[in-house]
Design a protein around this motif. Structure first.
Motif, PDB file in Angstrom:
ATOM      1  N   PRO A 637       7.367   1.500  24.710  1.00 31.76           N
ATOM      2  CA  PRO A 637       8.774   1.247  25.039  1.00 31.76           C
ATOM      3  C   PRO A 637       8.983   0.201  26.123  1.00 31.76           C
ATOM      4  O   PRO A 637       9.940  -0.577  26.050  1.00 31.76           O
ATOM      5  N   VAL A 638       8.116   0.155  27.128  1.00 34.03           N
ATOM      6  CA  VAL A 638       8.302  -0.817  28.205  1.00 34.03           C
ATOM      7  C   VAL A 638       7.931  -2.217  27.731  1.00 34.03           C
ATOM      8  O   VAL A 638       8.680  -3.176  27.931  1.00 34.03           O
ATOM      9  N   SER A 639       6.795  -2.341  27.086  1.00 34.59           N
ATOM     10  CA  SER A 639       6.347  -3.653  26.600  1.00 34.59           C
ATOM     11  C   SER A 639       7.320  -4.226  25.583  1.00 34.59           C
ATOM     12  O   SER A 639       7.525  -5.448  25.522  1.00 34.59           O
ATOM     13  N   SER A 640       7.926  -3.367  24.784  1.00 31.49           N
ATOM     14  CA  SER A 640       8.837  -3.828  23.734  1.00 31.49           C
ATOM     15  C   SER A 640      10.135  -4.397  24.290  1.00 31.49           C
ATOM     16  O   SER A 640      10.867  -5.085  23.574  1.00 31.49           O
ATOM     17  N   LEU A 641      10.441  -4.133  25.558  1.00 32.61           N
ATOM     18  CA  LEU A 641      11.684  -4.631  26.148  1.00 32.61           C
ATOM     19  C   LEU A 641      11.768  -6.151  26.126  1.00 32.61           C
ATOM     20  O   LEU A 641      12.863  -6.720  26.126  1.00 32.61           O
ATOM     21  N   HIS A 659      18.658   1.046  32.915  1.00 30.06           N
ATOM     22  CA  HIS A 659      17.520   0.314  32.370  1.00 30.06           C
ATOM     23  C   HIS A 659      16.367   0.308  33.369  1.00 30.06           C
ATOM     24  O   HIS A 659      15.207   0.539  33.018  1.00 30.06           O
ATOM     25  N   VAL A 660      16.682   0.050  34.621  1.00 28.46           N
ATOM     26  CA  VAL A 660      15.652   0.037  35.658  1.00 28.46           C
ATOM     27  C   VAL A 660      15.033   1.420  35.800  1.00 28.46           C
ATOM     28  O   VAL A 660      13.812   1.571  35.914  1.00 28.46           O
ATOM     29  N   ASP A 661      15.865   2.439  35.787  1.00 30.20           N
ATOM     30  CA  ASP A 661      15.354   3.796  35.916  1.00 30.20           C
ATOM     31  C   ASP A 661      14.435   4.142  34.746  1.00 30.20           C
ATOM     32  O   ASP A 661      13.414   4.824  34.913  1.00 30.20           O
ATOM     33  N   ASN A 662      14.793   3.661  33.556  1.00 28.36           N
ATOM     34  CA  ASN A 662      13.965   3.929  32.375  1.00 28.36           C
ATOM     35  C   ASN A 662      12.601   3.251  32.480  1.00 28.36           C
ATOM     36  O   ASN A 662      11.594   3.779  32.003  1.00 28.36           O
ATOM     37  N   ILE A 663      12.566   2.064  33.073  1.00 31.22           N
ATOM     38  CA  ILE A 663      11.292   1.355  33.240  1.00 31.22           C
ATOM     39  C   ILE A 663      10.294   2.253  33.968  1.00 31.22           C
ATOM     40  O   ILE A 663       9.109   2.304  33.633  1.00 31.22           O
ATOM     41  N   ILE A 664      10.801   2.973  34.949  1.00 34.35           N
ATOM     42  CA  ILE A 664       9.922   3.810  35.756  1.00 34.35           C
ATOM     43  C   ILE A 664       9.679   5.154  35.079  1.00 34.35           C
ATOM     44  O   ILE A 664       8.542   5.573  34.872  1.00 34.35           O
ATOM     45  N   SER A 665      10.750   5.824  34.692  1.00 34.57           N
ATOM     46  CA  SER A 665      10.616   7.205  34.240  1.00 34.57           C
ATOM     47  C   SER A 665      10.090   7.327  32.817  1.00 34.57           C
ATOM     48  O   SER A 665       9.503   8.341  32.454  1.00 34.57           O
ATOM     49  N   ARG A 666      10.289   6.298  31.968  1.00 32.57           N
ATOM     50  CA  ARG A 666       9.828   6.398  30.591  1.00 32.57           C
ATOM     51  C   ARG A 666       8.337   6.138  30.439  1.00 32.57           C
ATOM     52  O   ARG A 666       7.761   6.399  29.387  1.00 32.57           O
ATOM     53  N   ALA A 732      -0.920  -1.424  27.319  1.00 34.14           N
ATOM     54  CA  ALA A 732      -1.549  -2.611  26.730  1.00 34.14           C
ATOM     55  C   ALA A 732      -2.361  -2.286  25.486  1.00 34.14           C
ATOM     56  O   ALA A 732      -2.294  -2.996  24.475  1.00 34.14           O
ATOM     57  N   LEU A 733      -3.136  -1.225  25.527  1.00 32.03           N
ATOM     58  CA  LEU A 733      -3.951  -0.851  24.365  1.00 32.03           C
ATOM     59  C   LEU A 733      -3.051  -0.469  23.186  1.00 32.03           C
ATOM     60  O   LEU A 733      -3.299  -0.873  22.043  1.00 32.03           O
ATOM     61  N   GLU A 734      -2.017   0.299  23.474  1.00 29.00           N
ATOM     62  CA  GLU A 734      -1.071   0.710  22.437  1.00 29.00           C
ATOM     63  C   GLU A 734      -0.375  -0.495  21.813  1.00 29.00           C
ATOM     64  O   GLU A 734      -0.147  -0.544  20.603  1.00 29.00           O
ATOM     65  N   PHE A 735      -0.040  -1.485  22.642  1.00 25.20           N
ATOM     66  CA  PHE A 735       0.704  -2.654  22.183  1.00 25.20           C
ATOM     67  C   PHE A 735      -0.185  -3.633  21.425  1.00 25.20           C
ATOM     68  O   PHE A 735       0.299  -4.413  20.601  1.00 25.20           O
ATOM     69  N   THR A 736      -1.498  -3.608  21.697  1.00 23.40           N
ATOM     70  CA  THR A 736      -2.421  -4.602  21.150  1.00 23.40           C
ATOM     71  C   THR A 736      -3.212  -4.080  19.966  1.00 23.40           C
ATOM     72  O   THR A 736      -3.831  -4.867  19.235  1.00 23.40           O
TER      73      THR A 736
END
Length: 836
Positions: A637-641, A659-666, A732-736
């Motif tokens: 979710p973070v990388s996809s932003l 959005h900022v809060d989600n970056i941290i908490s998600r 990174a592993l999940e995204f790659t």
């Protein structure tokens, strides 16, 4: 403008100043102060005008005067500095009601006075008055504020006297050497200072008049540098982690460019203040001279001589702190930038850059020469990209600044800051910088080969969920990889050189070698495209999801001795909830029910336990529910932003408070431990309850430390970038991961399973249980129906046969082929251990 969810020192200082103005104006208005006596917005006094004697007598008027009709909500009124004292005098003179000054106002005005006094004192000491009659030497605004405090002191509580930490003397000490407002985190958190609120019935928004004297400009610049220094330190931290192997290239690049983008937004709020003082670079130079004089006791002539090559003094570090080194270099390039020609650099013209040398032992002049060589070699490449390759897949803040420079012929301070980031990265990476290119091209080429393998494998395979338009999109993506790996900047320069009769470029990928940020963004671009297409293909065929169900079943039945490592990596990264409705199924009944729910098949139909004849059994593909299948979604979710920016060249990320809060908490990862060298070790949280506990703890901490983002609290840009870098690295592993390749492996396994189990399945479900290969995933459901005895006689033979197929695949080493491939192409070393 910096997003509302983030905060800077300058913004916070302005909030304190506006709070003083707002309380004075709204309180005086509530007491009957005539609004017509406020200085109109369109006729504010100029910055160099002094308050008139007449204005000081306004507050003497006694008795209430009816206030004008209430204004509409959202109206803004600028309170002139000249009105501060009359407003305070009027409030003091009011007896009905008698106004008691809140502690929050007392503490806020004390803090503003302390900050302003410290700057004014140093400016006066260093002779920085801009004119003989300058208001600077009288500390004009400080005098106004002190007078306001003096007028209202009798109405203040005795407990709000300045504390030792907030006294002007202490604040001046904190500003020693113009180390810009060291306790800026106090401004950002302000745990013990509550700003005063305006009257609740007043719907008008009040702001203090913008001050634009030189004192204000230099103070704003110093505060801006304080914010920029924190962002710069975060960028250095990112690339030190990359150099030491604790972070990967795409993460480092996206986090860095986000930091540069936030810095540019932060600067946009401040830069207008510098226009009347020669611009940000001129203010930068004056601040440099002030610091050089204070630290070294040098005259203006001596510092100017250093600019021209004198070696008596060494001011490199001071120029580095104030960003003057980067500013001077970019300014010199801009002066010789021709609108018709691409700049050409002759190798060795300024000397040879040796990245193997020890920078720490170099003199300031040697360091500056090294910086000059790096940027002089990089600048022509950046201009070539900006002018000749408009469709390059990504753009970083340095290239953006070069494009603006090319259009306006003006050097912006955001470009100066981006230039300094480029230099800092080279100082950190040294000889490792050019190794970035080989890693990038290797991985991008591997992505191209993966797509080629897909085309070959799918020559005769069609799915109603994968139309020809999707296949065409995949072809275009493959073509973009071919175009990129040929180096479009190099190709464009060759064409330009032939037309311009200049020497052809000798080296491919030169641009990327000088810009690890751009290289990392390009890597993200192609990874993001492959991630999106790989997930889409896997969903269209259902290959990974339903093979995961089969793998889980044979594991639960203890029919496997070893792990299928590639599948385990995907299950761990994407989480059980992606593949299973609820927890992982643990028995034959759950295998069928969870498969049916995931497939979108009506569970009530397939779980009827009464056996039927083969020709009367409903086929799985004929009893789908209206909801349809549940596909892989929400991964990384973070990388996809950042896909919209760096994959589709769309707009910027909207940094809303939520959005900022989600970056941290998600982020589904936590800091497991911290090494002495500052390295953070991340561990994924697989337990949903533990994840909930972690998020609740984060929310509680956020409320205490920064008043919870969603409730109005804000983060500094540096803190956001740190959270972003950690979250992206954890993903990174999940995204790659090569989902497209795993799709082919899974589809191949399903083919073999179908072949091995076909006789058993035909006997129970008839010869038409599958009509075409696109229905292949349904074979898993039929195996589960047999194992559970749903509509048929219970038989686990097919499940055992399927287990043998997977076991054979694992035995020959194919089960961890993709993990091995990732380690070779992307550098991901995966140590997968089974929990005890």
């Amino acid at each position: 403008m910096l997003p509302s969810s983030l905060i800077s020192v300058d913004q916070e200082y302005k909030k304190y100043t506006d709070s003083v103005a707002s309380w004075l104006a709204s309180t005086a208005k509530r007491c009957g102060y005539p609004a017509d006596l406020l200085t109109p917005v369109n006729s504010q006094p100029k910055a160099d005008e002094k308050p008139k004697a007449k204005a000081r007598k306004r507050g003497k008027r006694k008795g209430k005067v009816p206030a004008p009709a209430a204004r509409e909500t959202g109206e803004k009124h600028i309170i002139a500095i000249n009105d501060f004292i009359p407003l305070a005098e009027f409030i003091f003179s009011t007896k009905k009601p008698l106004i008691l000054v809140p502690d929050s106002f007392s503490k806020t005005i004390d803090r503003v006075i302390a900050v302003r006094s410290s700057f004014g004192t140093q400016l006066s000491e260093h002779g920085m008055e801009t004119a003989p009659d300058s208001d600077l030497k009288h500390f004009y605004f400080v005098g106004i504020l002190e007078k306001v405090r003096e007028v209202l002191r009798p109405r203040m509580s005795t407990k709000t006297m300045p504390t030792s930490s907030d006294s002007p003397e202490m604040m001046t000490t904190r500003f020693s050497g113009l180390q810009v407002y060291e306790p800026s985190q106090e401004f950002l958190d302000a745990p013990n200072i509550e700003r005063p609120e305006k009257s609740t019935e007043d719907m008008v928004t009040y702001e203090a008049e913008l001050q634009n004297r030189f004192e204000d400009a230099i103070m704003a610049f110093a505060m801006m540098l304080d914010d920029l220094d924190k962002i710069r330190s975060r960028i250095k931290w990112i690339w030190s982690n990359y150099r030491d192997g604790f972070s990967e290239l795409a993460t480092a690049a996206v986090a860095t460019n986000t930091a540069l983008d936030l810095a540019r937004n932060l600067m946009e709020d401040v830069l207008p203040i510098f226009k009347d003082h020669g611009g940000a670079l001129d203010v930068c130079k004056k601040l440099f001279f002030m610091i050089a004089h204070e630290r070294e006791g040098c005259s203006l002539d001596e510092t100017l001589a250093w600019f021209n090559g004198a070696t008596q003094h060494d001011f490199y570090e001071i120029a580095d702190e104030t960003y003057l080194n980067a500013g001077r270099l970019i300014e010199s390039f801009a002066k010789v930038l021709s609108p018709q020609n691409i700049p050409i650099y002759k190798e060795g013209m300024l000397g040879v850059y040796d990245p193997e040398s020890n920078r720490d032992v170099k003199t300031g002049h040697e360091k500056f020469t090294e910086d000059n060589i790096i940027l002089t070699e990089f600048f022509p490449e950046a201009v070539a990209l900006a002018r000749l390759v408009p469709d390059y897949p990504v753009e970083d803040e340095f290239i953006r600044g070069i494009k603006e420079l090319d259009q306006t012929q003006e050097v912006s301070f955001p470009l100066v800051f981006a230039t300094q980031a480029v230099l800092d990265i080279h100082h950190i990476l040294r000889s490792r910088a050019k190794g970035v290119v080989s890693a990038l091209i290797q991985e991008v080429s591997a992505i191209g080969n993966m797509i080629d393998g897909h085309f070959k494998y799918h020559q005769n395979l069609e799915s109603p969920d994968w139309p020809e338009s999707n296949e065409n999109m995949l072809r275009r993506f493959r073509e973009s990889i071919t175009w990129f790996t040929r180096d479009p900047v190099y190709v464009a320069k060759k064409k330009f050189s032939r037309k311009s009769d200049i020497g052809e470029p000798r080296e491919k990928y030169r641009l990327l070698g000088y810009s690890p940020i751009l290289a990392g963004l390009a890597l993200y671009h192609f990874r993001a495209g492959m991630f999106e297409l790989g997930i889409a293909i896997s969903n269209a065929w259902g290959s990974i999801t339903y093979t995961a169900h089969l793998y889980n079943a044979v594991q639960q039945e203890r029919l496997l001795k070893d792990l299928w490592v590639d599948m385990e990596v995907v299950l761990t990264n994407l989480g059980d909830s992606t593949f299973f409705v609820g927890r992982r199924p643990r028995n034959t009944s759950e295998y069928l029910k969870r498969f049916s729910l995931q497939m979108g098949t009506s569970a009530s139909v397939v779980t009827n336990s009464r056996p039927r004849a083969p020709n009367r059994i409903q086929r799985l593909q004929d009893v789908s529910s209206r909801a349809g299948p549940r596909w892989i979604k929400g991964a990384a979710p973070v990388s996809s932003l950042f896909m919209e920016i760096y994959l589709r060249k769309g707009g910027q990320v909207d940094w809303t408070p939520e959005h900022v809060d989600n970056i941290i908490s998600r982020s589904q990862n936590e800091v497991e431990s911290t090494k002495e060298d500052g390295t953070l070790i991340l561990a994924q949280i697989d337990d949903p309850e533990r994840l909930k506990q972690k998020r609740r703890a984060h929310q509680e901490t956020a409320k205490k430390r920064r008043r919870n983002i969603s409730d109005g609290g804000r983060l500094s840009p540096s803190e956001l970038v740190k959270s972003l870098a950690l979250s992206m690295q954890a993903e990174a592993l999940e995204f790659t991961f090569p989902y497209m390749d795993l799709h082919r492996w899974c589809w191949g396994i399903l083919r073999i399973v179908k072949t091995h189990c076909d006789a058993v399945l035909r006997t129970s479900f008839g010869p038409t249980y599958l009509e075409n290969e696109s229905q292949l995933p349904f074979v898993v459901g039929y195996i589960f129906r047999l194992a559970d005895g749903a509509n048929v006689r219970k038989d686990v033979t097919a499940l055992r046969m399927a287990a043998e197929v997977i076991a054979d695949m694992i035995a020959v080493g194919t089960g961890e082929f993709l993990v091995g491939m990732m380690e070779k192409t992307s550098g991901f070393g995966i140590d997968f251990q089974e929990e005890e």
